[in-house]
Design an enzyme around this catalytic site. Sequence first.
Site, short mmCIF file in Angstrom:
data_model
loop_
_atom_site.label_atom_id
_atom_site.label_comp_id
_atom_site.label_asym_id
_atom_site.label_seq_id
_atom_site.Cartn_x
_atom_site.Cartn_y
_atom_site.Cartn_z
N CYS A 2 18.73 -85.38 39.73
CA CYS A 2 18.66 -86.30 40.86
C CYS A 2 17.32 -86.19 41.59
CB CYS A 2 19.75 -85.97 41.86
SG CYS A 2 21.37 -85.81 41.13
N ARG A 27 12.49 -87.56 36.01
CA ARG A 27 13.41 -86.43 36.08
C ARG A 27 14.74 -86.72 35.37
NH1 ARG A 27 12.23 -82.96 40.67
NH2 ARG A 27 14.44 -82.51 40.85
N TRP A 76 21.84 -88.30 38.87
CA TRP A 76 22.19 -87.90 37.49
C TRP A 76 23.62 -87.40 37.57
CZ3 TRP A 76 23.30 -83.23 34.84
CH2 TRP A 76 23.13 -83.27 33.44
N ASN A 102 21.29 -83.65 46.09
CA ASN A 102 21.10 -83.09 44.74
C ASN A 102 21.87 -81.79 44.68
OD1 ASN A 102 19.27 -85.14 44.49
ND2 ASN A 102 17.47 -83.84 44.30
N GLY A 103 22.50 -81.51 43.54
CA GLY A 103 23.24 -80.25 43.41
C GLY A 103 24.72 -80.50 43.26
N GLU A 487 11.76 -75.41 17.88
CA GLU A 487 11.19 -76.33 18.87
C GLU A 487 10.98 -77.71 18.25
OE1 GLU A 487 10.94 -76.50 21.90
OE2 GLU A 487 9.31 -77.87 22.36
N LYS A 491 12.74 -81.11 19.70
CA LYS A 491 11.98 -82.30 20.10
C LYS A 491 12.54 -83.55 19.41
CE LYS A 491 10.39 -81.24 22.93
NZ LYS A 491 10.29 -79.94 23.47
N GLU A 494 15.96 -84.55 20.89
CA GLU A 494 15.91 -85.04 22.27
C GLU A 494 15.52 -86.50 22.39
OE1 GLU A 494 14.56 -81.81 25.43
OE2 GLU A 494 13.14 -82.01 23.80
N HIS A 510 21.98 -68.78 3.24
CA HIS A 510 23.26 -68.27 3.75
C HIS A 510 24.14 -69.39 4.32
CE1 HIS A 510 21.92 -64.20 3.08
NE2 HIS A 510 20.79 -64.49 3.69
N LYS A 609 14.76 -83.86 33.51
CA LYS A 609 13.56 -83.06 33.40
C LYS A 609 13.75 -81.66 33.94
CE LYS A 609 9.34 -82.18 32.36
NZ LYS A 609 9.19 -81.82 30.94
C1 F6R Z 1 12.99 -79.61 26.10
C2 F6R Z 1 13.12 -79.38 27.51
C3 F6R Z 1 14.20 -78.46 27.98
C4 F6R Z 1 13.60 -77.46 28.97
C5 F6R Z 1 14.70 -76.60 29.60
C6 F6R Z 1 14.11 -75.54 30.51
O1 F6R Z 1 11.99 -80.55 25.82
O2 F6R Z 1 12.36 -79.87 28.27
O3 F6R Z 1 14.83 -77.82 26.92
O4 F6R Z 1 12.68 -76.66 28.27
O5 F6R Z 1 15.57 -77.41 30.31
O6 F6R Z 1 13.36 -76.13 31.52
P1 F6R Z 1 12.31 -75.31 32.36
O7 F6R Z 1 11.22 -74.89 31.43
O8 F6R Z 1 11.85 -76.25 33.41
O9 F6R Z 1 13.02 -74.12 32.92
#
Ligand code: F6R
Length: 614
Positions: A2, A27, A76, A102-103, A487, A491, A494, A510, A609
Amino acid sequence: MCGIVGYIGPRNCVPIILEGLRRLEYRGYDSAGIALVKDGVFRVEKKAGKVADLVNHLNQFNGSLSAQLGMGHTRWATHGEPNDVNAHPHCDGEARIAIIHNGIIENYASIKTKLTREGHTFKSATDTEVLAHLIGEMYKRTNDICSAVRLALAEVQGTYGLVVIALNEPDKIIAARRGSPLIIGVGDGENFVASDAAAIVDHTRHVIYLEDGEVAEITASGLRTMTIDDEQIEKEIEEVTFELSQIERGGYDHFMLKEIHEQPDTIMNAMRGRLQVEEGNVVLGGLRDVHDKLMNARRIIITACGTSWHAGLVGEYLFEEVARIPTEVEYASEFRYRNPVITKDDVVFLISQSGETADTLAAGREAKAKGATVLGIVNVVGSSIARESSGGVYVHAGPEIGVASTKAFTSQLTVLSLITLMLARSRNTIDKTHAQVLAREMYAIPEKVKYVLENTTDQIKEIAEEFKRVQNFLYLGRGANFPVALEGALKLKEISYIHAEGYPAAEMKHGPIALIDENMPVVFVVPKDGIYEKVMSNLQEVKARRGRIIAIANEDDTEIDKLADFVVRVPRTYGYFGPIVNIIPLQLLSYYMAVARETNVDQPRNLAKSVTVE
Ligand code: F6R
């Protein structure tokens, strides 16, 4: 997650709030709304969907909306589906106050039951509306909105970044924070409140960071800050460090692409003033006060989530193999609830781009309570994790707007490499000559990343076209390139919504090998390092089952073409620094796959985000 923007001052707040909400879109959110106070009347308008949907809805008023006090929110969904009714702002039963939040209010159900018994009825399924009614009840008793908010919050369990306005007190905004970031923007005869500096940096660079348990009463010309128990607090005004241009797309189609291309600079920024190449030394001011703790650490624990957790996995290789310090990496969400054995001789690194991830923050608090030294590797300056840590290193990647983290990851890896070099020298696990070689290797990384960006993009676009319709992908790598495989897979998932798994290459036999057939693309990260031959055997195993191979390999590799269908060439890089270069083609692959599949690259579905809820 949010987003919050509020304004009080002489200007019409509507365009200020709507522009602020647009700047918070990155976000992640699913509905948006605003509340205005004008001539003794509340105006609350809200819409499911994007800020553009809210703007379209507001257009029906032909620009007649105008007010000097107002607030806006992007939601959100947590409690209740994303629709117009559940969107914020929410009002109390008599519509005397409006709130955005937010929260999560954890005890909202019991408060709702009590209020329902007293005759309250609720329009939405949200926890926030319950809080609005509770504040409304307190307001009946106090007739003072600031006191009403404090009294209500004393009854609340959970997290909040909260902004409240009242019809009868149109000269103030109340803001309160616990576990969800909130800043006050200090202007000239006007003031702002926001969950993120990006929303207000157009208007002011002077900000006050609210801490947990603090409440602010904000007017156009001043503010008062206090605890929930009404003890006055003096706060410092700080300066926002980033430039407006950093939160704009600057000619790129998407923020993600811009951020991928910024990496030669952001990696260099992470090293600037810290890496002394000729001496093979590293100076990290944020770790000076905890240097002895680090030197004598019995063990390092790295805890983080998502991409930052992947960076932590590379950190484990670096810390153990170069600096010879026992290191463990934990998902923060697991760490916080499993009563881990921690002593005062442990050093815990929290890695976080946003510095606000609820699980990582809680893991740090848990470790601190158990006596460990807690340090941050954080991007956002002034964020909660940065403020609560006993020391740490900013990664200096600049604002990361694309939801899929890219430049923050390579900057985290760069900082982990710097810490490793510093520790290895201090603990004498490498000599000066070796350190100088490593320092030169590090310094060469930005140029290598630039080379990859310039020389692999066209080929990766073709690969994306070729595979854009597949449903599954496997990513394999070994050693420090195993986290790169994880990673790369994350990506892809996502932003293109293709199912992808990352595995250590040798684990394939395995279980995952059962998936291999001519429809399964397998991405191998296979640099010419000490385990190259082993990974090549894994390629053979995939080839034998007609899997289609995309290899990220070094330029001088002449064997790889015999096995791989596509070979993306990257420059050779010292083993443990290799992930910083090897991840670049995988970021590009996920980006161009998403573009080919026409998904929303910068705001992928369901993602946020900064994950400020559990
Ligand atoms: C992946 C991504 C998330 C963040 C995770 C941790 O692209 O952005 O997996 O890496 O939510 O976020 P931070 O680094 O802000 O603690």
